[in-house]
Design a protein around this motif. Structure first.
Motif, mmCIF file in Angstrom:
data_model
loop_
_atom_site.group_PDB
_atom_site.id
_atom_site.type_symbol
_atom_site.label_atom_id
_atom_site.label_comp_id
_atom_site.label_asym_id
_atom_site.label_seq_id
_atom_site.Cartn_x
_atom_site.Cartn_y
_atom_site.Cartn_z
ATOM 1 N N TYR A 249 35.119 -22.194 -56.116
ATOM 2 C CA TYR A 249 34.005 -21.261 -55.954
ATOM 3 C C TYR A 249 34.456 -19.836 -56.266
ATOM 4 O O TYR A 249 35.548 -19.421 -55.872
ATOM 5 N N ARG A 250 33.570 -19.100 -56.951
ATOM 6 C CA ARG A 250 33.819 -17.687 -57.234
ATOM 7 C C ARG A 250 32.544 -16.896 -56.986
ATOM 8 O O ARG A 250 31.472 -17.278 -57.464
ATOM 9 N N PHE A 251 32.662 -15.810 -56.253
ATOM 10 C CA PHE A 251 31.501 -14.978 -55.982
ATOM 11 C C PHE A 251 31.087 -14.224 -57.242
ATOM 12 O O PHE A 251 31.925 -13.818 -58.046
ATOM 13 N N VAL A 252 29.769 -14.054 -57.383
ATOM 14 C CA VAL A 252 29.204 -13.308 -58.512
ATOM 15 C C VAL A 252 28.722 -11.969 -57.972
ATOM 16 O O VAL A 252 27.763 -11.908 -57.193
ATOM 17 N N ASP A 253 29.398 -10.910 -58.349
ATOM 18 C CA ASP A 253 29.067 -9.586 -57.829
ATOM 19 C C ASP A 253 27.852 -8.942 -58.497
ATOM 20 O O ASP A 253 27.009 -8.371 -57.807
ATOM 21 N N THR B 9 24.194 -23.053 -55.411
ATOM 22 C CA THR B 9 25.515 -22.748 -54.863
ATOM 23 C C THR B 9 25.551 -21.375 -54.196
ATOM 24 O O THR B 9 26.636 -20.892 -53.847
ATOM 25 N N ARG C 36 27.382 -17.550 -55.889
ATOM 26 C CA ARG C 36 28.731 -17.897 -56.343
ATOM 27 C C ARG C 36 28.627 -19.039 -57.357
ATOM 28 O O ARG C 36 27.602 -19.719 -57.431
ATOM 29 N N THR C 37 29.686 -19.225 -58.110
ATOM 30 C CA THR C 37 29.730 -20.323 -59.073
ATOM 31 C C THR C 37 30.609 -21.448 -58.541
ATOM 32 O O THR C 37 31.466 -21.234 -57.678
ATOM 33 N N TRP C 38 30.395 -22.628 -59.068
ATOM 34 C CA TRP C 38 31.231 -23.789 -58.780
ATOM 35 C C TRP C 38 31.801 -24.268 -60.104
ATOM 36 O O TRP C 38 31.069 -24.699 -60.991
ATOM 37 N N GLU D 37 32.619 -12.915 -66.053
ATOM 38 C CA GLU D 37 31.722 -12.583 -64.942
ATOM 39 C C GLU D 37 30.387 -12.017 -65.416
ATOM 40 O O GLU D 37 29.339 -12.307 -64.840
#
Length: 227
Positions: free
Chosen positions: A29-33, A124, A127-129, A182
């Motif tokens: 998982y990565r947060f999308v700012d 999600t 955030r991305t998966w 991103e």
């Protein structure tokens, strides 16, 4: 006891190294700012022309979307789609005791604009998966005539001429965004758009609905810039 005392520092170092290695495991998982996006897309609309086959035919479509995050997984999006298409000119013919419609062999150019506002839910969250962000959306808007070949059906009686006009649109869709970086994403959408086809006065005596809601499917791919 002496043996344990001599090897205790080495044991602690090994445990610390193992813990550090475990902390380096990368989350999927990565947060999308960025909370806003602009999306340009191209695709196709597969239409349902209605029982009397008066509506627009399937064709290519293109457009722009703008979205802004509200909170958590929820965003709102506004979209404007151009849909250059055509429609078949239908006339009436008497077959036995019945009156029905038949295509005249002529088609009229028809360009529609479709404006919608959607509530988007990111499955999600923000955030991305594995760099993917699947979503679902629900929206409402209008489809309206931008231009039309008004001379194509002048041979028909005025009460047989079909006019698409302006129609309420409801839509339900799903999609996914892929984040190679991103701020730049590749986006795929699949939507079911509903609008109404209304028969002209001269065709309302036929054994067909006067007004009917039809399903039309938009499949599109595009690129988004997030900021």
């Amino acid at each position: 006891m002496k043996y344990l005392h001599l090897h205790l520092p080495a044991l602690l170092l090994a445990m610390g190294a193992t813990g550090a290695a475990a902390q380096q495991i990368e989350s999927p998982y990565r947060f999308v700012d960025p909370g806003q996006q602009v999306n340009a897309f191209v695709g196709g609309i597969v239409t349902n022309r209605g029982a009397l086959e008066l509506g627009p035919e399937s064709d290519m479509a293109f457009g722009l979307r703008y979205g802004i995050r509200l909170t958590g997984p929820f965003s709102i999006e506004a979209a404007l789609t151009g849909f250059p298409t055509n429609r078949s000119i239908q006339d009436t013919v008497v077959v036995g005791a019945d009156t029905t419609t038949v295509p005249t062999g002529t088609e009229a150019d028809l360009t529609l604009g479709i404006g919608t506002a959607d509530l988007r839910f990111d499955i999600t969250g923000p955030r991305t998966w594995h760099r993917l962000m699947p979503f679902a959306l629900l929206g409402i808007g209008a489809a309206f005539t931008l231009s039309e070949d008004e001379d194509a059906d002048t041979s028909l009686d005025s009460d047989l001429r079909y006019d698409f006009g302006t129609r309420l649109v409801g839509e339900l869709g799903v999609g996914v965004e892929w984040f190679p970086v991103e701020q730049l994403t590749v986006r795929l959408d699949a939507r079911n758009m509903l609008w109404q086809i209304e028969a002209p006065l001269g065709l309302r005596t036929l054994d067909a609905p006067i007004e009917e809601w039809v399903q039309n499917f938009l499949l599109s791919a595009g690129v988004s810039f997030r900021f």
